[in-house]
Design an enzyme around this catalytic site. Structure first.
Site, PDB file in Angstrom:
ATOM      1  N   ARG A 180       0.817  -1.210   0.000  1.00  0.00           N
ATOM      2  CA  ARG A 180       0.000   0.000   0.000  1.00  0.00           C
ATOM      3  C   ARG A 180       0.858   1.270   0.000  1.00  0.00           C
ATOM      4  O   ARG A 180       0.517   2.278   0.613  1.00  0.00           O
ATOM      5  CB  ARG A 180      -0.965   0.012   1.203  1.00  0.00           C
ATOM      6  CG  ARG A 180      -1.940  -1.143   1.236  1.00  0.00           C
ATOM      7  CD  ARG A 180      -2.842  -1.178   0.018  1.00  0.00           C
ATOM      8  NE  ARG A 180      -3.745  -2.303   0.095  1.00  0.00           N
ATOM      9  CZ  ARG A 180      -3.485  -3.522  -0.379  1.00  0.00           C
ATOM     10  NH1 ARG A 180      -2.335  -3.746  -1.012  1.00  0.00           N
ATOM     11  NH2 ARG A 180      -4.340  -4.498  -0.250  1.00  0.00           N
ATOM     12  N   SER A 258     -11.570  -0.716   2.078  1.00  0.00           N
ATOM     13  CA  SER A 258     -10.896  -1.091   3.327  1.00  0.00           C
ATOM     14  C   SER A 258     -10.320   0.162   3.963  1.00  0.00           C
ATOM     15  O   SER A 258      -9.405   0.782   3.418  1.00  0.00           O
ATOM     16  CB  SER A 258      -9.790  -2.105   3.037  1.00  0.00           C
ATOM     17  OG  SER A 258     -10.336  -3.291   2.496  1.00  0.00           O
ATOM     18  N   GLU A 369      -6.204   4.007   5.476  1.00  0.00           N
ATOM     19  CA  GLU A 369      -5.685   3.904   4.115  1.00  0.00           C
ATOM     20  C   GLU A 369      -6.027   5.118   3.257  1.00  0.00           C
ATOM     21  O   GLU A 369      -5.220   5.512   2.411  1.00  0.00           O
ATOM     22  CB  GLU A 369      -6.217   2.627   3.459  1.00  0.00           C
ATOM     23  CG  GLU A 369      -5.609   2.325   2.118  1.00  0.00           C
ATOM     24  CD  GLU A 369      -5.900   0.917   1.639  1.00  0.00           C
ATOM     25  OE1 GLU A 369      -5.952   0.726   0.415  1.00  0.00           O
ATOM     26  OE2 GLU A 369      -6.082   0.020   2.474  1.00  0.00           O
TER      27      GLU A 369
END
Length: 378
Positions: A180, A258, A369
């Site tokens: 990520r 998410s 995120e």
């Protein structure tokens, strides 16, 4: 920050750029999958990579704050009037070669890119089906799901370097891609205008690495392959079951996907978490705790499941219950969802509560995120 009273002058200069349209009514609630956020000074829609480049360089030269917007699936934006210009990337061309080379403009809908590759019998990104957002966002945070990441197939990106105004193809190896992460994330140094992927012909998927997906497809050994169309449908079914395929009529999908990344922690902390779960919930649940090799040469560290930790900290699906403007998805505890009447501060409050609850329970601090604009979790 530039005085907003100068907006008409800026708009006049922007109108001179080809393939640009202006909108002074749209809000970030219109531009994001969370359907949250206030109003930018101006929204500039760019239909080509050159339009994006010209707009960004003009605004930078005038010291006008800007935000690049693709599919809006990874943004948490403050309420109210925001002193920035939204630059919406709407170049959408996708080309697929018979040798597995796929080139997509940054504004192309990501799932359209996946579908085009699957229909061409190319394997490599079928596990990334159903992920919302645009193609240009995928390398910025090295998008991944079901055992696959964009770094597995990314060859290069067409990048606008904001310091110099140069547009050039940059090899994927220069982006420091990790879980990520890329060196483009949070830095604002460059704007992705297009991406190039190398997929493999033959109609078979990449090796299946994710247990839930492999079992759904009847794969019994690690690394088996299946027809790309079958894998895509299985992934979409799994994502729909978790509220992770955008549907305007389903508030469980009014989310940023998410919300927290899976934490990578020292093995000693993972052991302590497992011991705490054992004390709270018993051996059977503790023995099922997901823990994976962190990868990337991170010795002595493991990756835990953020969703699993949230659930074990006492936050059930749908928390805090009916009537709350923002709730955990009723299908998946890792998604924070706008139930239709929320404001951004409602989301921030729940994100903070869940983060702090997991930290208090297990000593693990979850990291959001999405990109936060004009607002912060702390």
């Amino acid at each position: 920050m530039t005085d907003s009273s100068t907006t008409p002058d800026i708009a006049a200069r922007l109108r001179e750029i080809d393939d640009v349209t202006l909108d002074d009514t749209v809000t970030f609630a219109d531009l994001t999958t969370l359907h949250l956020g206030g109003k930018p000074r101006l929204t500039v829609r760019c239909g080509t990579d050159s339009a994006v480049a010209e707009v960004v360089m003009l605004l930078d030269a005038l010291a006008v704050p800007l935000l690049i917007v693709g599919g809006g699936s990874n943004l948490v934006v403050a309420d109210g009037d925001l002193d920035l210009v939204a630059v919406v990337v709407e170049n959408t061309e996708v080309t697929v070669s018979g040798h597995g080379l796929v080139r997509a403009d940054a504004g192309a809908v990501w799932d359209d890119v996946v579908l085009a590759s699957v229909e061409a019998g190319l394997g490599g990104i079928e596990c990334l089906s159903g992920i919302p957002g645009s193609a240009g966002a995928t390398p910025v945070q090295n998008v991944g799901a079901y055992g696959a990441e964009i770094s597995d197939v990314l060859v290069q990106v067409l990048l606008l370097e904001r310091d110099t105004g140069e547009m050039a193809w940059v090899p994927a190896a220069d982006l420091d891609l990790a879980y990520r992460y890329s060196n483009l994330k949070f830095t604002g140094r460059g704007i992705v205008l297009a991406i190039e992927l190398q997929l493999h012909p033959g109609g078979q998927s990449a090796p299946l690495r994710y247990g839930e997906l492999a079992r759904r497809l009847g794969a019994t050994e690690g690394g088996e392959r299946r027809p790309v169309a079958d894998v895509r449908e299985a992934v979409l079914d799994l994502r729909r079951g978790k509220g992770m395929v955008v549907d305007a009529d389903d508030h469980d999908t009014w989310s940023a996907g998410s919300f927290f990344t899976n934490p990578i922690v020292p093995t000693t902390l993972a052991d302590a978490v497992q011991a705490e779960v054992r004390a709270r919930r018993g051996d059977e649940d503790a023995d099922r705790m997901p823990r994976f090799a962190a990868g990337g040469g991170a010795e002595g560290q493991v990756k835990l499941s953020a969703a699993w930790l949230i659930d074990r900290a006492g936050y059930d699906k749908g928390y805090p219950g009916d009537g709350a403007p923002v709730r955990l998805s009723t299908k998946h505890t890792l998604a924070l969802t706008n139930r239709g009447q929320a404001v951004t501060n409602d989301l921030v409050a729940l994100a903070r509560e869940v983060r702090d609850g997991v930290r208090d329970a297990f000593g693990v601090t979850l990291v959001p995120e999405p990109v936060w604009i004009g607002v912060a979790i702390d």
